[in-house]
Design an enzyme around this catalytic site. Sequence first.
Site, PDB file in Angstrom:
ATOM      1  CB  SER A 259     -12.609 -15.762  19.645  1.00 60.18           C
ATOM      2  OG  SER A 259     -12.016 -16.921  19.102  1.00 60.18           O
ATOM      3  CG  ASP A 260     -16.079 -20.018  23.650  1.00 58.87           C
ATOM      4  OD1 ASP A 260     -15.324 -20.997  23.430  1.00 58.87           O
ATOM      5  OD2 ASP A 260     -17.027 -20.069  24.451  1.00 58.87           O
ATOM      6  CD1 TRP A 261     -11.598 -24.193  19.794  1.00 52.79           C
ATOM      7  CD2 TRP A 261     -11.398 -22.514  21.231  1.00 52.79           C
ATOM      8  NE1 TRP A 261     -10.293 -24.176  20.249  1.00 52.79           N
ATOM      9  CE2 TRP A 261     -10.149 -23.156  21.135  1.00 52.79           C
ATOM     10  CE3 TRP A 261     -11.501 -21.408  22.082  1.00 52.79           C
ATOM     11  CZ2 TRP A 261      -9.016 -22.747  21.837  1.00 52.79           C
ATOM     12  CZ3 TRP A 261     -10.383 -20.996  22.800  1.00 52.79           C
ATOM     13  CH2 TRP A 261      -9.158 -21.651  22.672  1.00 52.79           C
ATOM     14  N   GLY A 262     -15.078 -20.553  17.751  1.00 52.18           N
ATOM     15  CA  GLY A 262     -16.186 -20.275  16.847  1.00 52.18           C
ATOM     16  C   GLY A 262     -16.943 -19.025  17.215  1.00 52.18           C
ATOM     17  N   GLY A 263     -16.373 -18.183  18.069  1.00 51.20           N
ATOM     18  CA  GLY A 263     -17.074 -16.998  18.543  1.00 51.20           C
ATOM     19  C   GLY A 263     -16.920 -15.765  17.674  1.00 51.20           C
TER      20      GLY A 263
END
Length: 751
Positions: A259-263
Amino acid sequence: MKRIIIVFSLFVLATTLSAQVYLDSSAPLEERISDALSRMTLQEKINMVHAQSKFSSPGVARLGIPGIWCTDGPHGIRPEVLWNEWNNANWTNDSCTAFPALIALAATWNPDLAPLYGEMLGEEALYRNKNVVLGPGVNIYRTPLNGRNFEYMGEDPLLASRMVVPYIEGLQSKGVAACVKHFALNNQEHNRHGYNVHISDRALYEIYLPAFKAAVTEGKAWSLMGAYNLYNGEHACENEYLLKKILRDEWQADLCVISDWGGAHNTDLAVRNGLDLEYGTWTNGLTINNSEYHAYMLAEPFRLGILEGRYTEQQLDEKVHNVLRLIFRTSMSTNKGFGSMVSEEHLKAAREIAAESIVLLKNEGGLLPINSNEQNLLVVGENAIKMMTVGGGSSQLKVKHEVSPLEAITLCSEHVVFERGYSSGENYIQDNVDFHEQLSDPRSAEQMKHDAVEAAKQADIVIYIGGLNKKPHQDCEDSDREQYNLPYNQDELIEALLDANKNLVVVNMSGNAVAMPWAERVPAIVQTWYLGSEGGNALADVLFGKVNPSGRLPFTVCRQLSDYPAHQFGRETYPGVSSGNYDELYYSEDIFVGYRFTDLAGQKQKTVQKLMNAKNVRPHKPLYSFGYGLSYTTFDFGKAQISGREMTKDGSLQVQIPVTNTGTRAGKEVVQLYIADLKSTLPRPLKELKAFQKVELMPGETKTVSFSITEDMLQYFNPDKHQWESEPGDFEAVIATSASDIVARLPFKLK
């Protein structure tokens, strides 16, 4: 007693032998993964699919399986940060080599430089014990306002594809994983967590997916990062269509989806729709600094869901299997060295790539290259002294050194004067990385302009070095540009300098196209990028003729913002229209992105409306075309030839054209092959890039450039059949030096 000892010894031997499978590097990879997985407890498995710190996720210490350490970014190895925070950890041994931004790599149009870039970056990652580099990015350049375009590879899917594959191969040859990002449709930073993309399957497959597909199927990327935005109502990190149907089913990817950070937003969707490893969710993500990793979507909620029967352990095993594969390919690989940091070899490579990326847009009267021995030079512009490795978001770096343009120019000439001309204000500090630049100036904006103009009257040549920088709302993550024109009243300053001295060289430093209202009057224009540690030296190499410029534009430069197709339909196409929890964003220009749109300039309006299925769209000729760039030498093209006039679907045609250097300097030309489908059932662009070659020639030398045309080059994506297909009929092979500069047209038929 002997029998007991023998039985116990056999038990120990059997246990020892069985324990060797996952640790045995000679065993088949999938067997090692399955063996390791079979030994893990439920909690150990859960721990492996989410982060334990800002940039790491745990392995299994009990089994001797190390964790994963990720690092930003695609242009250099990010400085160490605190365990639970974004802030710089203030280490003294984590300064790196900054390589040119990826838009610069694309501007070289030289796939032979891409593996060198990847290898050097991989060595720096190895030295810092990083397993995954969070890059490269291959999102398509849709609007010049996108704050992150400098991290990507331009507007054309073929160019991006051909540049990204060798980059990945070079990086992964060092045992460091590429993490291709941001999958998919992350084409703006404005409200990046809250816009839902509406796009046709055809545009998705023809424009926005090919570079990702090449990275996965040809480059064999070991990991891939999901995007923040939504597509068809689901966040990209939990998107069934993107991650399961396309990535796993169609492309048969064997990589790890990160995941992207916070995705990640929803445990149920993350579990079911293909996310393998979660970083930076909101409990400890982009805005909050704490250590609640157990609250991640793929942490305690996932474990409880398995115990309660809502999820299965098989779903968890699939994710852990993909994470283990990434670990065995990187941190547990025995086929990697020890790496090196800021070596002479790395700096040399950074300088070479940077110099080859610089694009000469205009050079009237042969103002360039500069004769350093005879002329008094005035350098104007903040970008001549400003560090460009600080700021920009996650690609920010802490470099051991960064050579400024002014420093390099001063080394090339004894007669150099500097005037600031404009100021962007105080130095931008991000994540506590501060090089204590002295960027403030006590003079007013008007006084700085006045002093620069007065100095220009005394100079033989004025070199203006301006453009954008990496502050928010310029070329920077998490915000888009707010205007197409240059900031800080630079356009007005350039006009005033030109009035004072006609011998003006404008060097635009940016990761995006900018408006150039002064382009007709300025005799020499150079497009440069964020060039990294050796950026100043690379620019001086070109300005003073040590390197003959051979960069080509990886995007179209339009005269005004409204000339870009994404800005011709109103807010619905950029930045999106509010609708409930999210903005709805429509890619109404469909497949007509970049030169595919500007090529329609001059066509009848009815033709344009029919092709684009839209009214009131007005294509205009660009200021500078995709693929454009000049040289200090000249090239002549001979007669182009094609091996036949008919081609079968299982056959091919050969195209050849001789190229001669007719000037007095060695130089490189980029020969571009476009294909035009002259009649098709579905609307198609007038031509599309299908191949290119960069050829180096000595003065008077001739080389023949050859291309092979195959049936896949003639295809379009049929959304009704959900497949690529080609139609029999008339085509043209178009040989060009840019999208607007056609050298030859060779007709042929597909039988």
